[in-house]
Design a protein around this motif. Structure first.
Motif, short mmCIF file in Angstrom:
data_model
loop_
_atom_site.label_atom_id
_atom_site.label_comp_id
_atom_site.label_asym_id
_atom_site.label_seq_id
_atom_site.Cartn_x
_atom_site.Cartn_y
_atom_site.Cartn_z
N VAL A 119 0.89 -1.16 0.00
CA VAL A 119 0.00 0.00 0.00
C VAL A 119 0.93 1.21 0.00
N PHE A 120 0.57 2.24 -0.81
CA PHE A 120 1.53 3.32 -1.09
C PHE A 120 0.91 4.68 -0.83
N SER A 121 0.20 4.80 0.30
CA SER A 121 -0.48 6.06 0.60
C SER A 121 0.04 6.61 1.91
N ARG A 122 -0.11 7.93 2.08
CA ARG A 122 0.25 8.48 3.39
C ARG A 122 -0.57 7.77 4.47
N PRO A 163 -2.04 -16.15 5.36
CA PRO A 163 -0.82 -16.46 6.10
C PRO A 163 0.48 -16.47 5.29
N ASP A 164 0.39 -16.60 3.96
CA ASP A 164 1.65 -16.68 3.19
C ASP A 164 2.04 -15.36 2.53
N VAL A 165 1.26 -14.31 2.77
CA VAL A 165 1.46 -13.08 2.00
C VAL A 165 2.21 -12.02 2.82
N GLY A 166 3.26 -11.46 2.22
CA GLY A 166 4.00 -10.37 2.85
C GLY A 166 3.46 -9.02 2.38
N CYS A 167 3.90 -7.95 3.04
CA CYS A 167 3.34 -6.63 2.70
C CYS A 167 4.35 -5.52 2.99
N ILE A 168 4.40 -4.55 2.08
CA ILE A 168 5.15 -3.33 2.42
C ILE A 168 4.14 -2.17 2.54
N ILE A 169 4.36 -1.40 3.58
CA ILE A 169 3.52 -0.21 3.81
C ILE A 169 4.40 1.00 3.57
N VAL A 170 4.13 1.69 2.47
CA VAL A 170 4.95 2.83 2.06
C VAL A 170 4.16 4.11 2.35
#
Ligand code: UDP
Ligand code: GLC
Length: 384
Positions: free
Chosen positions: A206-209, A227-234
């Motif tokens: 997700v790429f929102s403030r 359970p198998d999914v990674g995430c980046i919070i930008v």
């Protein structure tokens, strides 16, 4: 021939989506100046584009004043607001047209117009609704717009409808969709991940403030079911939403997502980072006025899963250029992410279509033409 001296006004020095649009609209207008309530990264970006920046002596910190605060809470600020109004009026005297790029900027510029009469354009980047503005604030915005705006530019039908539903005059509205001039540098997802130290498995981003209405918490709830999914919070809390940022980190711990979720903070390379993920999630829980990140993902060829509200269904052509899910529904979001991850191989035609659509409907040239025409019309009308 219409004159060209425009005074752009914005309340923040931060680089939110509305300010990124302002940068593009103001760039190249050599006779323009930009009045900002406070300094910040936006001042630097404007100076790099050789635009004159006038910074208020009184506006620092006002941007973090809550938009839904009561009139009583606003009382101690009145003196400062009056001082900013005088500063805007002084700056307006040297210009032919005032272009307010945020609601706070519009309200103060509209009052300044009592002192120095210049045609006033409001580029409204918000959905005017009770979710974001107090009742008094809405009445003030709409009353001032109806009384003294020459035009109100909005980026989507959703923002136009909200303005009209709140009592705004329909004849003031001009829909000019946001446009971006992104030239994506294609990079290999696996190489990018290795470079950024990101895991090799399924990854969403997700790429929102960081702000409650941007809905990052809904994505965390959905991840608890994947359970198998990674995430980046930008992204970071740009407008004083530090409590929400803290709450998100606490949620990651509570939901046991610590080894799968990474917070990368505010980044200046979002379109590149997007190419590292398998799905770009846009989980806003309130209708999004536009959503530049939707178009950015379309342009770089990354599948989108977005909330079915605001401008998203228009931008994603009701699901043809991306997947839509009900607002705030974590189980539905989890199902949609799973479906995209499972069907990745069949998605190429949709991604190609989305990229073509983004290039044709949401180009910078198209936006600048639309706004340029409108400014000329307003100036010609004012001169007549
Ligand atoms: N953005 C950025 N760095 C970040 C997060 C977001 O540069 O860490 C950019 C993003 O690429 C997009 C803009 O900020 O161009 C946000 O605009 P959008 O319309 O999506 O939402 P807003 O924040 O204006 O509500
Ligand atoms: C605002 C809105 C966003 C929009 C941006 C530019 O920040 O929240 O949806 O894309 O302005 O118009």
């Amino acid at each position: 021939m219409a004159a060209e001296r425009i005074l752009f006004v914005d309340h923040t020095g931060q680089l939110g989506g509305a300010e990124l649009i302002l940068l593009d609209v103001a760039a190249g207008r050599t006779d323009a100046s930009v009045f900002l309530f406070e300094p910040g990264p936006l001042s630097k970006a404007l100076a790099e584009r050789r635009l004159e920046v006038v910074t208020s002596k009184w506006g620092e910190g006002l941007a973090r004043f809550r938009r839904d605060s009561s009139a009583l809470a606003a009382l101690p600020l009145l003196g400062r607001l009056m001082a900013i109004i005088l500063e805007i009026a002084r700056a307006a005297r040297r210009h032919d047209l005032v272009y307010a790029n945020s609601q706070k900027a519009f309200v103060l510029a509209a009052i300044a117009r009592l002192l120095v009469r210049r045609p006033l354009v409001w580029h409204l980047h918000d959905i005017i609704s009770a979710a974001h503005f107090g009742r008094l604030q809405r009445r003030l915005q709409i009353g001032l717009a109806n009384a003294c705006a020459a035009k109100v530019i909005v980026p989507s039908r959703a923002a136009a409808t909200a303005f009209i539903d709140a009592g705004g005059r329909p004849d003031l509205i001009e829909i000019v969709p946001n446009g971006l001039a992104l030239q994506p540098e294609p990079c290999l997802r696996s190489e990018l991940r290795a470079m950024l130290g990101l895991p090799t498995g399924p990854l969403v981003g997700v790429f929102s403030r960081l702000a409650p209405w941007k809905g990052q918490h809904v994505l965390l709830q959905a991840l608890a079911k994947l359970p198998d999914v990674g995430c980046i919070i930008v992204g970071d809390a740009l407008f004083g939403e530090q409590d929400y940022a803290t709450r998100l980190r606490a949620m990651v711990a509570e939901l046991g997502l610590g080894d799968r979720v990474r917070f990368l903070g505010h980044r200046s390379d979002v379109p590149r980072l997007m190419q590292a993920v398998d799905v770009m999630v846009h989980p806003s829980i309130d209708p999004e006025p536009f959503g530049r990140t939707l178009v950015e993902a379309m342009l770089v060829g990354v599948p989108v899963v977005a909330t079915d509200a605001g401008a998203a269904p228009d931008i994603l052509e009701r699901g043809r250029a991306g997947s839509l899910v009900p607002s705030g529904d974590a189980p539905a979001l989890a199902r949609a992410i799973s479906a995209v991850l499972a069907g990745a191989e069949q998605l190429q035609p949709q991604l190609d279509y989305a990229a073509r659509r983004a290039r044709s409907e949401y180009s910078l040239a198209r936006m600048l033409d639309g706004i340029g025409l409108l400014i000329n019309k307003v100036q010609t009308g004012a001169a007549a």
